[in-house]
Design a protein around this motif. Structure first.
Motif, PDB file in Angstrom:
ATOM      1  N   MET A 163       0.848  -1.203   0.000  1.00 19.31           N
ATOM      2  CA  MET A 163       0.000   0.000   0.000  1.00 19.31           C
ATOM      3  C   MET A 163       0.891   1.264   0.000  1.00 19.31           C
ATOM      4  O   MET A 163       1.829   1.345   0.780  1.00 19.31           O
ATOM      5  N   ASN A 164       0.587   2.223  -0.889  1.00 20.40           N
ATOM      6  CA  ASN A 164       1.366   3.463  -0.913  1.00 20.40           C
ATOM      7  C   ASN A 164       1.097   4.282   0.345  1.00 20.40           C
ATOM      8  O   ASN A 164      -0.022   4.285   0.837  1.00 20.40           O
ATOM      9  N   ALA A 165       2.123   4.982   0.835  1.00 20.68           N
ATOM     10  CA  ALA A 165       1.925   5.838   2.010  1.00 20.68           C
ATOM     11  C   ALA A 165       0.994   6.977   1.625  1.00 20.68           C
ATOM     12  O   ALA A 165       1.164   7.581   0.559  1.00 20.68           O
ATOM     13  N   PRO A 166       0.009   7.270   2.457  1.00 19.01           N
ATOM     14  CA  PRO A 166      -0.902   8.364   2.100  1.00 19.01           C
ATOM     15  C   PRO A 166      -0.224   9.722   2.242  1.00 19.01           C
ATOM     16  O   PRO A 166       0.742   9.869   2.977  1.00 19.01           O
ATOM     17  N   ARG A 167      -0.758  10.673   1.540  1.00 16.78           N
ATOM     18  CA  ARG A 167      -0.282  12.059   1.645  1.00 16.78           C
ATOM     19  C   ARG A 167      -1.042  12.725   2.787  1.00 16.78           C
ATOM     20  O   ARG A 167      -2.264  12.575   2.882  1.00 16.78           O
ATOM     21  N   HIS A 168      -0.366  13.460   3.670  1.00 16.74           N
ATOM     22  CA  HIS A 168      -1.036  14.151   4.779  1.00 16.74           C
ATOM     23  C   HIS A 168      -0.917  15.671   4.622  1.00 16.74           C
ATOM     24  O   HIS A 168      -0.074  16.161   3.875  1.00 16.74           O
ATOM     25  N   TYR A 169      -1.735  16.391   5.378  1.00 21.05           N
ATOM     26  CA  TYR A 169      -1.621  17.859   5.430  1.00 21.05           C
ATOM     27  C   TYR A 169      -1.535  18.254   6.904  1.00 21.05           C
ATOM     28  O   TYR A 169      -2.543  18.539   7.545  1.00 21.05           O
ATOM     29  N   LEU A 170      -0.288  18.227   7.424  1.00 19.13           N
ATOM     30  CA  LEU A 170      -0.079  18.470   8.856  1.00 19.13           C
ATOM     31  C   LEU A 170       0.471  19.869   9.130  1.00 19.13           C
ATOM     32  O   LEU A 170       0.322  20.405  10.217  1.00 19.13           O
ATOM     33  N   GLN A 171       1.146  20.418   8.131  1.00 18.34           N
ATOM     34  CA  GLN A 171       1.703  21.773   8.242  1.00 18.34           C
ATOM     35  C   GLN A 171       1.551  22.428   6.876  1.00 18.34           C
ATOM     36  O   GLN A 171       1.489  21.727   5.865  1.00 18.34           O
ATOM     37  N   PHE A 172       1.587  23.754   6.848  1.00 20.14           N
ATOM     38  CA  PHE A 172       1.437  24.455   5.574  1.00 20.14           C
ATOM     39  C   PHE A 172       2.546  24.048   4.612  1.00 20.14           C
ATOM     40  O   PHE A 172       2.332  23.888   3.408  1.00 20.14           O
ATOM     41  N   LYS A 173       3.760  23.836   5.151  1.00 16.67           N
ATOM     42  CA  LYS A 173       4.901  23.551   4.271  1.00 16.67           C
ATOM     43  C   LYS A 173       4.870  22.133   3.695  1.00 16.67           C
ATOM     44  O   LYS A 173       5.766  21.754   2.945  1.00 16.67           O
ATOM     45  N   ASP A 174       3.837  21.358   4.015  1.00 11.88           N
ATOM     46  CA  ASP A 174       3.725  20.019   3.425  1.00 11.88           C
ATOM     47  C   ASP A 174       3.410  20.072   1.927  1.00 11.88           C
ATOM     48  O   ASP A 174       3.566  19.075   1.224  1.00 11.88           O
ATOM     49  N   PHE A 175       2.920  21.210   1.440  1.00 13.29           N
ATOM     50  CA  PHE A 175       2.612  21.343   0.010  1.00 13.29           C
ATOM     51  C   PHE A 175       3.541  22.369  -0.632  1.00 13.29           C
ATOM     52  O   PHE A 175       4.003  23.305   0.027  1.00 13.29           O
ATOM     53  N   SER A 176       3.754  22.199  -1.933  1.00  9.70           N
ATOM     54  CA  SER A 176       4.626  23.126  -2.670  1.00  9.70           C
ATOM     55  C   SER A 176       3.810  24.308  -3.204  1.00  9.70           C
ATOM     56  O   SER A 176       2.578  24.269  -3.217  1.00  9.70           O
ATOM     57  N   ARG A 177       4.531  25.285  -3.704  1.00 13.46           N
ATOM     58  CA  ARG A 177       3.845  26.440  -4.298  1.00 13.46           C
ATOM     59  C   ARG A 177       2.986  26.012  -5.481  1.00 13.46           C
ATOM     60  O   ARG A 177       1.870  26.508  -5.666  1.00 13.46           O
ATOM     61  N   ALA A 178       3.471  25.071  -6.285  1.00 15.31           N
ATOM     62  CA  ALA A 178       2.687  24.608  -7.443  1.00 15.31           C
ATOM     63  C   ALA A 178       1.392  23.933  -6.959  1.00 15.31           C
ATOM     64  O   ALA A 178       0.325  24.105  -7.565  1.00 15.31           O
ATOM     65  N   GLU A 179       1.486  23.197  -5.875  1.00  7.83           N
ATOM     66  CA  GLU A 179       0.274  22.549  -5.345  1.00  7.83           C
ATOM     67  C   GLU A 179      -0.714  23.598  -4.831  1.00  7.83           C
ATOM     68  O   GLU A 179      -1.921  23.462  -5.003  1.00  7.83           O
ATOM     69  N   TYR A 180      -0.189  24.655  -4.195  1.00 11.39           N
ATOM     70  CA  TYR A 180      -1.102  25.723  -3.740  1.00 11.39           C
ATOM     71  C   TYR A 180      -1.748  26.435  -4.928  1.00 11.39           C
ATOM     72  O   TYR A 180      -2.931  26.775  -4.884  1.00 11.39           O
ATOM     73  N   ASP A 181      -0.974  26.645  -5.985  1.00  7.32           N
ATOM     74  CA  ASP A 181      -1.569  27.290  -7.174  1.00  7.32           C
ATOM     75  C   ASP A 181      -2.754  26.457  -7.645  1.00  7.32           C
ATOM     76  O   ASP A 181      -3.818  26.980  -7.985  1.00  7.32           O
ATOM     77  N   TYR A 182      -2.545  25.140  -7.673  1.00  4.27           N
ATOM     78  CA  TYR A 182      -3.639  24.243  -8.077  1.00  4.27           C
ATOM     79  C   TYR A 182      -4.811  24.346  -7.094  1.00  4.27           C
ATOM     80  O   TYR A 182      -5.974  24.490  -7.502  1.00  4.27           O
ATOM     81  N   SER A 214      -1.464   5.945  10.226  1.00  7.17           N
ATOM     82  CA  SER A 214      -2.725   6.012   9.482  1.00  7.17           C
ATOM     83  C   SER A 214      -2.559   5.492   8.057  1.00  7.17           C
ATOM     84  O   SER A 214      -1.574   5.794   7.389  1.00  7.17           O
ATOM     85  N   ARG A 215      -3.554   4.724   7.601  1.00  3.48           N
ATOM     86  CA  ARG A 215      -3.562   4.235   6.215  1.00  3.48           C
ATOM     87  C   ARG A 215      -4.153   5.263   5.260  1.00  3.48           C
ATOM     88  O   ARG A 215      -4.178   5.047   4.050  1.00  3.48           O
ATOM     89  N   VAL A 216      -4.752   6.328   5.826  1.00  3.40           N
ATOM     90  CA  VAL A 216      -5.456   7.313   4.987  1.00  3.40           C
ATOM     91  C   VAL A 216      -4.920   8.711   5.287  1.00  3.40           C
ATOM     92  O   VAL A 216      -4.284   8.925   6.327  1.00  3.40           O
ATOM     93  N   PRO A 217      -5.177   9.683   4.399  1.00  8.79           N
ATOM     94  CA  PRO A 217      -4.672  11.044   4.634  1.00  8.79           C
ATOM     95  C   PRO A 217      -5.195  11.637   5.940  1.00  8.79           C
ATOM     96  O   PRO A 217      -6.352  11.430   6.310  1.00  8.79           O
ATOM     97  N   VAL A 218      -4.310  12.374   6.620  1.00  8.65           N
ATOM     98  CA  VAL A 218      -4.666  13.051   7.872  1.00  8.65           C
ATOM     99  C   VAL A 218      -4.498  14.552   7.661  1.00  8.65           C
ATOM    100  O   VAL A 218      -3.487  15.004   7.119  1.00  8.65           O
ATOM    101  N   ILE A 219      -5.500  15.311   8.099  1.00  7.47           N
ATOM    102  CA  ILE A 219      -5.480  16.771   7.970  1.00  7.47           C
ATOM    103  C   ILE A 219      -5.403  17.397   9.361  1.00  7.47           C
ATOM    104  O   ILE A 219      -6.136  16.993  10.267  1.00  7.47           O
ATOM    105  N   ASN A 220      -4.549  18.398   9.496  1.00 10.43           N
ATOM    106  CA  ASN A 220      -4.445  19.143  10.751  1.00 10.43           C
ATOM    107  C   ASN A 220      -5.574  20.178  10.823  1.00 10.43           C
ATOM    108  O   ASN A 220      -5.597  21.139  10.051  1.00 10.43           O
ATOM    109  N   GLY A 221      -6.493  19.992  11.748  1.00  8.53           N
ATOM    110  CA  GLY A 221      -7.589  20.949  11.953  1.00  8.53           C
ATOM    111  C   GLY A 221      -7.297  21.905  13.090  1.00  8.53           C
ATOM    112  O   GLY A 221      -8.233  22.498  13.630  1.00  8.53           O
TER     113      GLY A 221
END
Ligand code: CP
Ligand code: NVA
Length: 310
Positions: free
Chosen positions: A1-20, A119-126
């Motif tokens: 199983m591929n490791a899921p992508r998480h959103y735990l801090q703002f810097k977890d995504f790149s500028r290109a991802e934010y543009d999207y 976690s097997r699924v994406p985790v978001i920091n709320g």
């Protein structure tokens, strides 16, 4: 199983991802406003774990998941085994086998990191004591809506150097703008953290007026964050001169907007004239939590959708 992508801090995504994500948020919001159903997350389940109170975060995630065709389950510490000492690692393994995505609001960032590791699924920091990335995702989308790209702009942060402030500092680094922070003595951005942002994206000002001079966005937050209630009385005294008022808005750029993640305390961190005044965009900012987090969940679960968000 591929490791899921998480959103735990703002810097977890790149500028290109934010543009999207900002483009996708625009598309999702416009579609929602036209009452056009959009159910890319049909049959998916979001679990929301709250160890602290919330109005906006709970509502925007729960409504957002339903609007995308999925469902959301609310868990809190009081009514689940989480409050009775079940290890975070065990909870993560069980919860992520029964759901597709998890959002957590908790205390230390290390708790959400431990959960994500198991976690097997994406985790978001709320929201954690350290960061509130979903808030700044919505805030920057709101800035773009009102004033265009944030690159090269100046944000003034007046008040406590808390989770929301820390996230602005990360965002400045990723998206290339400046944050001018003014805090009372003893409440400065932690030196190790400030060291990370010493590349022209962060400056400290003792005087809040100086921080606001020429700013394109003036923002603040409560003087006492959740979990720090025991310090409330002392903080009221220490922060008294750090209220965002009309003089601060006047010294900012003429087109400056005012933001506050809410809930707000008029007469404490912001005057009623400012938060209820013409430069305030706080209601758009709150609404945009919904649209931005829909784009975020959609991205974490199905990835980039080509051609559907320009
Ligand atoms: N801004 C924010 O996160 O609000 P809630 O605490 O109401 O979720
Ligand atoms: N800094 C605040 C934000 C609330 C949304 C807190 O952590 O309580």
């Amino acid at each position: 199983m591929n490791a899921p992508r998480h959103y735990l801090q703002f810097k977890d995504f790149s500028r290109a991802e934010y543009d999207y994500l900002f483009a996708r948020t625009r598309w999702i919001k416009d579609k929602f406003k036209r009452y056009e159903p959009h159910h890319p997350l049909f049959d998916r389940t979001l679990v929301m774990i709250f160890e602290k109170a919330s109005t906006r975060t709970r509502l925007s995630f729960e409504a957002g998941m339903q609007q995308l065709g999925g469902s959301a389950i609310y868990l809190n510490t009081r009514d689940s085994q989480l409050g009775r000492g079940e290890p975070v690692e065990d909870a993560a393994q069980v919860i992520s086998r029964m759901s597709d995505i998890v959002m957590i609001r908790t205390f230390e960032q290390s708790i959400i990191e431990r959960f994500a590791e198991y976690s097997r699924v994406p985790v978001i920091n709320g929201l954690t004591n350290e960061y509130h990335p979903c808030q700044i995702l919505a805030d920057i989308f709101t800035f773009i809506e009102h004033r265009g790209p944030i690159q090269g702009k100046t944000v003034a942060w007046v008040g406590d150097s808390n989770n929301v402030c820390n996230t602005w500092l990360q965002a400045a680094e990723v998206l290339d703008f400046q944050v001018r922070v003014s805090t009372p003595p003893g409440y400065e951005v932690e030196p190790e953290r400030a060291g990370l942002y010493g590349t022209g994206h962060f400056a400290h000002f003792d005087d809040p007026m100086e921080a606001c001079r020429g700013a394109d966005l003036v923002t603040t937050d409560v003087w006492t964050s959740m979990g720090f209630e025991a310090e409330n009385e002392e903080r009221m005294r220490d922060f008294a001169d750090w209220q965002v008022d009309e003089d601060m808005m006047k010294i900012a750029n003429p087109g400056a907007v005012f933001m506050h993640c809410l809930p707000a305390h008029r007469g404490e961190e912001v005057s009623a004239e400012v938060i209820d005044g013409p430069q305030s965009v706080v209601w758009d900012e709150a609404e945009n939590r919904l649209h931005a987090q829909k784009a975020l969940m959609d991205y974490l679960l199905i990835g980039k959708v080509e051609g559907d968000c320009a």
